[in-house]
Design a protein around this motif. Structure first.
Motif, PDB file in Angstrom:
ATOM      1  N   GLY A 129      -5.207   2.271   9.907  1.00  0.00           N
ATOM      2  CA  GLY A 129      -4.151   3.270   9.932  1.00  0.00           C
ATOM      3  C   GLY A 129      -3.454   3.439   8.604  1.00  0.00           C
ATOM      4  N   GLU A 130      -4.080   2.970   7.525  1.00  0.00           N
ATOM      5  CA  GLU A 130      -3.472   3.027   6.197  1.00  0.00           C
ATOM      6  C   GLU A 130      -3.905   4.274   5.438  1.00  0.00           C
ATOM      7  N   LEU A 131      -2.979   4.811   4.662  1.00  0.00           N
ATOM      8  CA  LEU A 131      -3.287   5.941   3.797  1.00  0.00           C
ATOM      9  C   LEU A 131      -3.917   5.435   2.502  1.00  0.00           C
ATOM     10  N   CYS A 132      -4.886   6.173   2.019  1.00  0.00           N
ATOM     11  CA  CYS A 132      -5.541   5.830   0.756  1.00  0.00           C
ATOM     12  C   CYS A 132      -4.571   6.039  -0.416  1.00  0.00           C
ATOM     13  N   LYS A 133      -4.640   5.139  -1.392  1.00  0.00           N
ATOM     14  CA  LYS A 133      -3.850   5.311  -2.619  1.00  0.00           C
ATOM     15  C   LYS A 133      -4.592   6.273  -3.541  1.00  0.00           C
ATOM     16  N   LEU A 134      -4.674   7.512  -3.082  1.00  0.00           N
ATOM     17  CA  LEU A 134      -5.539   8.488  -3.727  1.00  0.00           C
ATOM     18  C   LEU A 134      -5.133   8.848  -5.158  1.00  0.00           C
TER      19      LEU A 134
ATOM     20  N   VAL B  71     -18.566  -3.336  -4.104  1.00  0.00           N
ATOM     21  CA  VAL B  71     -17.408  -3.153  -3.218  1.00  0.00           C
ATOM     22  C   VAL B  71     -16.145  -3.584  -3.946  1.00  0.00           C
ATOM     23  N   PHE B  72     -15.069  -2.806  -3.780  1.00  0.00           N
ATOM     24  CA  PHE B  72     -13.792  -3.228  -4.340  1.00  0.00           C
ATOM     25  C   PHE B  72     -12.812  -3.534  -3.215  1.00  0.00           C
ATOM     26  N   GLN B  73     -11.826  -4.366  -3.521  1.00  0.00           N
ATOM     27  CA  GLN B  73     -10.856  -4.787  -2.520  1.00  0.00           C
ATOM     28  C   GLN B  73     -10.164  -3.577  -1.902  1.00  0.00           C
ATOM     29  N   HIS B  74      -9.897  -3.684  -0.599  1.00  0.00           N
ATOM     30  CA  HIS B  74      -9.380  -2.546   0.140  1.00  0.00           C
ATOM     31  C   HIS B  74      -8.129  -1.950  -0.508  1.00  0.00           C
ATOM     32  N   ASN B  75      -8.247  -0.653  -0.810  1.00  0.00           N
ATOM     33  CA  ASN B  75      -7.109   0.139  -1.286  1.00  0.00           C
ATOM     34  C   ASN B  75      -6.463  -0.449  -2.539  1.00  0.00           C
ATOM     35  N   SER B  76      -7.270  -1.027  -3.408  1.00  0.00           N
ATOM     36  CA  SER B  76      -6.737  -1.652  -4.625  1.00  0.00           C
ATOM     37  C   SER B  76      -7.268  -0.941  -5.867  1.00  0.00           C
ATOM     38  N   PRO B  77      -6.506  -0.017  -6.433  1.00  0.00           N
ATOM     39  CA  PRO B  77      -6.936   0.666  -7.659  1.00  0.00           C
ATOM     40  C   PRO B  77      -7.154  -0.298  -8.818  1.00  0.00           C
ATOM     41  N   ALA B  78      -6.372  -1.377  -8.870  1.00  0.00           N
ATOM     42  CA  ALA B  78      -6.510  -2.338  -9.963  1.00  0.00           C
ATOM     43  C   ALA B  78      -7.871  -3.024  -9.899  1.00  0.00           C
TER      44      ALA B  78
END
Length: 488
Positions: free
Chosen positions: A254-259, A211-218
């Motif tokens: 309600g957050e958008l993915c950092k796609l 699992v990676f931290q929510h919405n964190s590309p880094a």
């Protein structure tokens, strides 16, 4: 991400601790009473046991009137909520013949297709007469109609992929597809706030899960680097395949993915991308094509695109869109395709008609108007809630607006008072969210008028003051130029 203040965290923990202590005390006395009674089922272990059962009995049952409220009409902008009553502290709820006409802020009816539609409804009725309500068969036997084939072609064209496959249930789309795509020797890297259907699908696959931290590309890149370097557990052999799973819009935040950033990381490390667009397809983007269109991502860069028909299209079921090779593999291996009854033909027709309205193929511009309205309604409502001092999660353009409650006593207080003032909202608590992060989840629709939204804001503001959930100072009202001149 939610940053929980220390004071709020302490008071919330104290509230849950108090409920837990009194619940344990009541259980102790209940065991004493039951000890003197004969047990008719000797030798059997209790089916319901443990903290989950305790939570249901001593916490959930006290406020269950706030959940699962039955309705007696179509889930349009306004609907009829059936009134219930209880003679035993909400342990049992009984239906009445009375209904309340309430403003609907809880349904996923993003584009307003769930109610009667001038284009969709006649075609659905016609398909019901022609094909009946069910195929009574699986897809590989007699469960594929012309409508199913048409919808699969239309979905592929709509989302911009070569091919697609449809299923009768959105939840089952994730939970049965993921095990067909990756198994033992594979690696699934999942966002920490992914939907339960993704979690269960990943668990059932037999693959290793990280699992990676929510919405964190880094952090995703850190996890990928570490796992590629380490390889499979014990053997340290290279992974057979790596799949990164994210959502377009996260349903509880309600957050958008950092796609764009996530896809760049996946390309760098040669990992497949699986995108769940259950809440974004049809609801965001200039032409309703989801987060890829909204964020400027080429659909070809997403390997597997998943979505559901239960939100923006007013129907049921789900789809997978991908390359022809992947879709053919799923048709030969996915249990939901091979063994489950196919999607109901009228439900298929509803999706076909809704997509055609969105694309303007019904001969009108109603689809474009709906997309503009859902975007304007969502941004207006979010902006006004924030100005009032509520802690609102999510991003602009998202039709999902969570308002943080935190304290367990505020869950029933807010829900019941809103219902009393004819506004139906959805409260969400543990286990759907972390224990301390209870919230109200508001869903905005294109069918809401500006008058509806202003009325809802007025009610929510009053109830928010009463319950005490305005955690930030309200923004002072702006003084117009005319009023400013009068003051001078």
């Amino acid at each position: 991400m939610v940053r929980l203040p220390y004071t709020t965290a302490l008071t919330t923990l104290f509230s849950y601790g108090l409920l837990f202590a009194f619940g344990q005390l009541r259980d102790f006395f209940r065991q004493l009473i039951d000890w003197f009674k004969a047990n008719d089922v000797k030798g059997y272990a209790p089916i319901c046991l443990g903290l989950e059962d305790f939570y249901v009995r001593r916490l959930y049952m006290r406020i269950q009137d706030c959940f699962g409220r039955p309705i007696a009409s179509a889930p349009d902008s306004w609907f009829d909520v059936v009134e219930r009553y209880s003679n035993g502290s909400d342990k049992t709820l009984k239906l009445t013949s009375n209904t309340s006409r309430c403003l609907n802020l809880g349904s996923y009816n993003y584009l307003g297709f769930a109610a009667a539609d001038e284009y969709c409804t006649p075609l659905v009725i016609e398909s019901l007469k022609k094909y009946s309500s069910s195929t009574c068969s699986v897809r590989v036997d007699g469960g594929t109609t012309k409508l199913h084939t048409e919808l699969e072609e239309l979905v592929a064209r709509f989302v911009g992929k070569p091919s697609s496959i449809i299923f009768g249930m959105g939840y089952a789309t994730n939970s049965t597809i993921i095990p067909c795509l990756v198994g033992r020797g594979g690696l699934i890297i999942s966002d920490s706030l992914n939907h339960n259907s993704i979690v269960n699908g990943a668990r059932g696959s037999g693959a290793t899960i990280r699992v990676f931290q929510h919405n964190s590309p880094a952090h995703l890149e850190e996890v990928l680097r570490e796992q590629i370097a380490g390889g499979q557990p014990r053997t340290h052999r290279p992974w057979k395949k790596i799949v990164v799973i994210v959502e377009g819009i996260y349903s509880m935040e309600g957050e958008l993915c950092k796609l764009p950033e996530i896809i760049a990381v996946c390309k760098k490390y040669k990992a497949y991308t699986y995108l769940d667009e259950a809440h974004s397809i049809g609801a965001v983007g200039q032409s309703g094509r989801g987060v890829c269109e909204l964020l400027g991502v080429d659909p070809a860069d997403v390997d597997i695109m998943m979505g559901t028909f239960t939100k923006s299209f007013g129907s049921c079921g789900g789809y997978i869109a991908a390359s022809k090779e992947i879709i053919q593999h799923l048709k030969l291996s996915c249990p939901a395709h091979l063994y489950a009854t196919s999607m109901s033909p009228p439900a298929v027709q509803q999706v076909i008609s809704a997509i055609k309205v969105i694309l303007g193929e019904d001969g009108s511009n109603r689809g474009a108007q709906k997309l503009v309205r859902i975007r304007e309604n969502s941004n207006f409502f979010r902006s006004e809630l924030t100005k009032m001092g509520f802690e609102v999660l999510g991003d602009n353009d998202s039709p999902i607006m969570p308002i943080m409650l935190y304290n367990p006593a505020k869950i029933p207080a807010f829900s019941r008072e809103c219902l009393r003032q004819k506004v139906a909202i959805v409260t969400v608590a543990f286990p759907a969210t972390p224990l301390l992060l209870a919230r109200v989840r508001i869903c905005i629709s294109a069918s809401h008028t500006r008058e509806d939204l202003i009325n809802a804001l007025d009610v929510i503001s009053r109830v928010g003051d009463l319950v005490g959930i305005k955690y930030f100072p309200a923004e002072p009202p702006k003084v117009s130029e005319a009023d400013h001149n009068k003051l001078e």
